[in-house]
Design an enzyme around this catalytic site. Structure first.
Site, PDB file in Angstrom:
ATOM      1  CB  SER A   1      -0.927   0.291   1.266  1.00 49.09           C
ATOM      2  OG  SER A   1      -0.303  -0.046   2.150  1.00 49.09           O
TER       3      SER A   1
ATOM      4  N   GLY B   1       5.417   2.878  -0.049  1.00 45.44           N
ATOM      5  CA  GLY B   1       6.910   2.487  -0.026  1.00 45.44           C
ATOM      6  C   GLY B   1       7.346   1.541  -1.353  1.00 45.44           C
TER       7      GLY B   1
ATOM      8  CG  ASP C   1      -3.700 -11.058   9.772  1.00 44.79           C
ATOM      9  OD1 ASP C   1      -2.414 -10.910   9.810  1.00 44.79           O
ATOM     10  OD2 ASP C   1      -4.601 -11.318  10.830  1.00 44.79           O
TER      11      ASP C   1
ATOM     12  CB  SER D   1      17.005  -8.574   5.143  1.00 46.11           C
ATOM     13  OG  SER D   1      17.703  -8.451   6.165  1.00 46.11           O
TER      14      SER D   1
ATOM     15  CE1 TYR E   1      12.764  -3.172  10.300  1.00 48.58           C
ATOM     16  CE2 TYR E   1      15.112  -2.479  10.013  1.00 48.58           C
ATOM     17  CZ  TYR E   1      13.874  -2.821   9.494  1.00 48.58           C
ATOM     18  OH  TYR E   1      13.657  -2.583   8.152  1.00 48.58           O
TER      19      TYR E   1
ATOM     20  CB  ALA F   1      16.339  -9.481  16.515  1.00 43.17           C
TER      21      ALA F   1
ATOM     22  CE  LYS G   1      12.738  -6.103   7.777  1.00 47.14           C
ATOM     23  NZ  LYS G   1      12.127  -6.570   6.806  1.00 47.14           N
TER      24      LYS G   1
ATOM     25  CG  PHE H   1      15.614   2.584  -1.116  1.00 51.86           C
ATOM     26  CD1 PHE H   1      15.765   2.662  -2.629  1.00 51.86           C
ATOM     27  CD2 PHE H   1      16.655   1.639  -0.603  1.00 51.86           C
ATOM     28  CE1 PHE H   1      16.655   2.189  -3.366  1.00 51.86           C
ATOM     29  CE2 PHE H   1      17.750   0.838  -1.535  1.00 51.86           C
ATOM     30  CZ  PHE H   1      17.546   1.179  -2.667  1.00 51.86           C
TER      31      PHE H   1
ATOM     32  CB  THR I   1      10.001   4.538   0.938  1.00 51.45           C
ATOM     33  OG1 THR I   1      10.438   4.088   2.266  1.00 51.45           O
ATOM     34  CG2 THR I   1      10.631   3.884  -0.278  1.00 51.45           C
TER      35      THR I   1
END
Length: 285
Positions: free
Chosen positions: A13, A15, A58, A136, A151, A153, A155, A184, A186
């Protein structure tokens, strides 16, 4: 002519996911796109074509994922490329974040992708082909970002299971690529895509400073171009030789090189200690 590949992209939706979907549709690919907010996705894509299948899914719910995959195969007949892109950033030191906050980040960033892989693999096994791109982050290769531990962890987990996946599916004609984007341009660093700790602790100076840097200096000034990244995805997917590790952005390239040099230095410096843990052969008399 051979029909163009069918792509499944999650987290679309906004990015990088949204940019990739738009690029794929423009180039004539058939695209299934998942989102928790299908209305936002439909508004962003605009007029629908027979090549586009939006799915409100979901990803944490395995049954919801199973239904989505079945719908894609019913609509397009197959799936060729999967981009596990859905995820969000959770900031906060390891002490600050609650068990619930940490688990929620793992649910979306890790277990959501595993649900997709689990439901797609029967189709890939049957036709002996397919490509996974699991997103990742450079933070899934270099983890020294204070306040980003959970976060990171998630990735690192993506990188770990993708390495295993690449070995598991090699003889089946399927590939798996870990994608490590740098910064990036986004909305990833904006509110809604990035969550802060509910109960921050002021003592964590480095973590607070890095939050300010991301908010005031990095957000809006990221060097990475999402359009160029989308082109790279397509180029690699169409290649006969897909890499296991794919870094995106000069910043990611430089940070990865820096860690590799540090590892090489420490391996060399502590080589004797490392090898001293082996069983020692008894000296010959």
């Amino acid at each position: 002519m051979k029909p163009k590949k069918v792509w499944l992209v999650t987290g679309t939706s906004k990015g990088l996911g949204l940019t990739l979907v738009k690029k794929l549709l423009k180039e004539g690919y058939r695209v299934a796109a998942t989102s928790r907010d299908i209305n936002m996705l439909n508004e962003e894509i605009g007029q629908h074509t027979q090549n586009f299948l939006p799915l409100q899914t979901d990803l944490v719910n395995n049954e919801s994922v199973q239904t989505a995959i079945a719908k894609i195969v019913e609509t397009f007949g197959t799936i060729d490329v999967v981009v596990n892109n859905a995820g969000y950033g959770q900031l906060g030191t390891l002490e600050e974040l609650s068990d619930e906050e940490a688990r929620q980040n793992f649910d979306v960033n890790v277990f959501g992708s595993l649900n997709i892989i689990r439901q797609v693999m029967p189709y890939f096994r049957e036709k002996k082909s397919g490509a996974f791109f699991n997103i990742s982050s450079i933070a899934g290769f270099l983890g020294t970002f204070p306040g980003w531990g959970i976060y990171n962890a998630t990735k690192f987990a993506v990188a770990g299971f993708t390495e295993a996946l690449s070995a598991e599916v090699k003889s089946l004609g399927v590939t798996a690529t870990i994608v490590y984007p740098g910064y990036f341009k986004t909305n990833f660093l904006l509110k809604g895509s990035m969550r802060l700790a509910t109960h921050p602790i002021a003592d964590y100076k480095e973590a607070r400073e890095l939050e300010v840097i991301h908010d005031e200096q990095i957000a809006g000034n990221q060097p990475g171009d999402p359009e160029s990244a989308a082109s790279v995805f397509i180029q690699v997917a169409e290649s006969d030789h897909r890499p296991l590790h794919l870094f995106l952005g000069t910043d990611a390239f430089n940070m990865a090189n820096s860690k590799i040099e540090t590892l090489k230095e420490q391996l060399s410096t502590f080589e004797s200690l490392t090898k001293s843990t082996d069983f020692q052969l008894a000296a010959k008399k």
